[in-house]
Scaffold this active site. Sequence first.
Site, PDB file in Angstrom:
ATOM      1  N   ARG A 112     -16.663   0.468  -3.596  1.00 30.29           N
ATOM      2  CA  ARG A 112     -15.846   0.052  -2.459  1.00 30.29           C
ATOM      3  C   ARG A 112     -16.518  -1.173  -1.846  1.00 30.29           C
ATOM      4  O   ARG A 112     -17.557  -1.072  -1.203  1.00 30.29           O
ATOM      5  CB  ARG A 112     -15.768   1.181  -1.421  1.00 30.29           C
TER       6      ARG A 112
ATOM      7  N   PHE B 201      -0.817  -1.819 -10.639  1.00 31.51           N
ATOM      8  CA  PHE B 201      -1.322  -3.002  -9.939  1.00 31.51           C
ATOM      9  C   PHE B 201      -2.528  -3.634 -10.624  1.00 31.51           C
ATOM     10  O   PHE B 201      -3.056  -4.636 -10.141  1.00 31.51           O
ATOM     11  CB  PHE B 201      -1.648  -2.700  -8.483  1.00 31.51           C
TER      12      PHE B 201
ATOM     13  N   LYS C  41       0.879  -1.178   0.000  1.00 30.40           N
ATOM     14  CA  LYS C  41       0.000   0.000   0.000  1.00 30.40           C
ATOM     15  C   LYS C  41       0.912   1.222   0.000  1.00 30.40           C
ATOM     16  O   LYS C  41       1.525   1.560   1.004  1.00 30.40           O
ATOM     17  CB  LYS C  41      -0.896   0.002   1.242  1.00 30.40           C
TER      18      LYS C  41
ATOM     19  N   ARG D  96      -3.122   8.037  -6.797  1.00 24.84           N
ATOM     20  CA  ARG D  96      -3.711   7.087  -7.734  1.00 24.84           C
ATOM     21  C   ARG D  96      -3.647   7.658  -9.145  1.00 24.84           C
ATOM     22  O   ARG D  96      -3.927   8.841  -9.380  1.00 24.84           O
ATOM     23  CB  ARG D  96      -5.175   6.849  -7.334  1.00 24.84           C
TER      24      ARG D  96
END
EC number: 6.5.1.1
Length: 507
Positions: free
Chosen positions: A366, A295, A211, A216
């Site tokens: 989310r 990622f 992390k 982003r």
Amino acid sequence: MMLSALVATSQEVTSTSSRLAKVETLARVLERAEAEEIAPAVGLLIAAPRQGRIGVGWRGIAALSVHHAATSGLTVADVDMALDALAAVAGKGSVTARGGLLEDLASRATPEEWDFLVRVMLGELRTGALEGVLLDAIARASDRPKGAVRRAAMLSGDLGETAHIALTGTAEDLEAVGLVVGRPVSPMLASTAATPVAALDITGEASVEYKLDGARIQVHRRGDDVGVFTRNLADITHRVPEIVEIVRGLPSHQLILDGETLSLGEDGSPRPFQETMARFGAEDARDVLLRPWFFDLLHLDGRDLIDEPLRTRLTELERVAGEWRVPGVITAEPDEVEKLSNAALAAGHEGVVVKAIDSAYVAGRRGKAWVKAKPVHTYDLVVLAAEWGSGRRRGWLSNLHLGARDPHGEFGEPGGFVMVGKTFKGLTDELLRWQTEQFPELETRSTRSTMFLRPQTVVEIAIDGVQRSPRYPGGIALRFARVKQYRPDKRPEEADTIQTLRELLRG
């Protein structure tokens, strides 16, 4: 459609806490809209005009002195054209020109309509008509499946355009909305767990990844054309030439990559987050270089991958951009998760993100497929006000009033914010100077000691926990809160909720 119809709808939606009633009310007004009115109406209902930023602040509105119309005469199209004109104002004399346009619009609106428009322009419309409710209303008004509407909205990144397609097009038109290389989509988000092992308990076998304390990014490539976008879908391509060159060198023709970027020190450790964000705000390249870590891979050479399992996406990502991947392992073993988490922390990063290995990429949501775990409790809250400092901090805005999002209106207006604490800890002289310069632009009112602000600025706060407290409406107060950093890359609707903070009481 008359603007008064939207005002009445907004009032009706605000007056009920029933989600079903909100959906019904919004669906009725959408059914009445003409084709060209749909997108502008949607933007007004969620206080996100299709024009984006129009350069209007509280001070400019407060300076107006006009007589409002006695009867309703403004249409949605009238307002949309006025906002177009405001957004186009620039250069010398722009303040005067913008003031004149605002005066004209205000004089044509009734007091009730002007109050609505002011809250739209300032982003303060708290009707509970947030995107999730409005998506359901679009589905109901168009008689289309909710899943199809939600997917189209996520992949297009444009709720107004999605409503237009759903209400005027065919079911096939809606289903045809897909990924388009060059058009950013809302990023998939992660929920939170107290520990890496707790995250693994939620996901099962997972890709466990560093992390990073970065920003982003979503990168699109079609041939030599590369676009780099923030988590809010802002185009920053011209500010990050080093990332553009890296992606141009990858062995593919079309790509959509998801990742993070941050700057590194000479020893390879991450520089402070603020230095990364400073690059995003600079119009010209600076000496600080940004390094990307990817990622996820959403599209590859004509093939959409978002519905493929993460395992497949990572295999393709390794093949295309292995050198630039975020460090991680695929495992179901708690010991392996702890080992990687310790390695991430030792390298100066925040912790790990644990991702269910067979999960699809769900843009804009989310859920429990991605779970982040950091050793310190950090939450994204919104600055509601700032108090003037004393002593050494005299003349600076210092002590922050912090609010958590209240999506269901349990402690106030639906979609509003509920205060959960104050802090001045962690504020450096640089941050004090910055907020003293910036916060007056967000001012809504002031007392002798406090400047109250539009709930727009997101700040990352580290806390030791929460405690029950009758002092604040949400019934909790933050323990030992301190400012970690401001998050200009996040919108207020991405802040953590009061419900998330209250969960800490159980812990």
